[in-house]
Design a protein around this motif. Structure first.
Motif: not given
Length: 87
Positions: A1-2, A5, A74-75, A77-80
């Protein structure tokens, strides 16, 4: 995820991100396909419970909004990533 991002923060054309619009196998565009043409190409449970499908005209792979799609939503959404836009 990082890493995702970081990639997204470095992208100049972030507004052109269009999730679920390309084949995950060959990266060609996906197109809507009529459900009644897929009875022999998707699992019976999927055919009974899904209404919208997309197909890659290059490799023939068929996609629908199943559990993998939900996890990817969901992924994103978490990373914007705004993944509710129409592409």
């Amino acid at each position: 995820e990082d890493q995702l991002r970081q990639l997204l923060s470095d992208m100049v054309f972030r507004s052109f991100i269009c999730p679920f619009s390309r084949c995950i196998e060959c990266n060609y565009p996906l197109y809507p396909v009529m459900k009644d043409t897929l009875s022999e190409r998707v699992p019976p449970y999927v055919y009974q419970n899904q209404t919208e499908f997309k197909e890659c005209h290059h490799c023939g792979r068929v996609f629908w909004k199943g559990s993998h799609w939900q996890a990817m939503q969901e992924l994103l959404r978490r990373v914007g990533v705004d993944n509710n836009t129409s592409c």
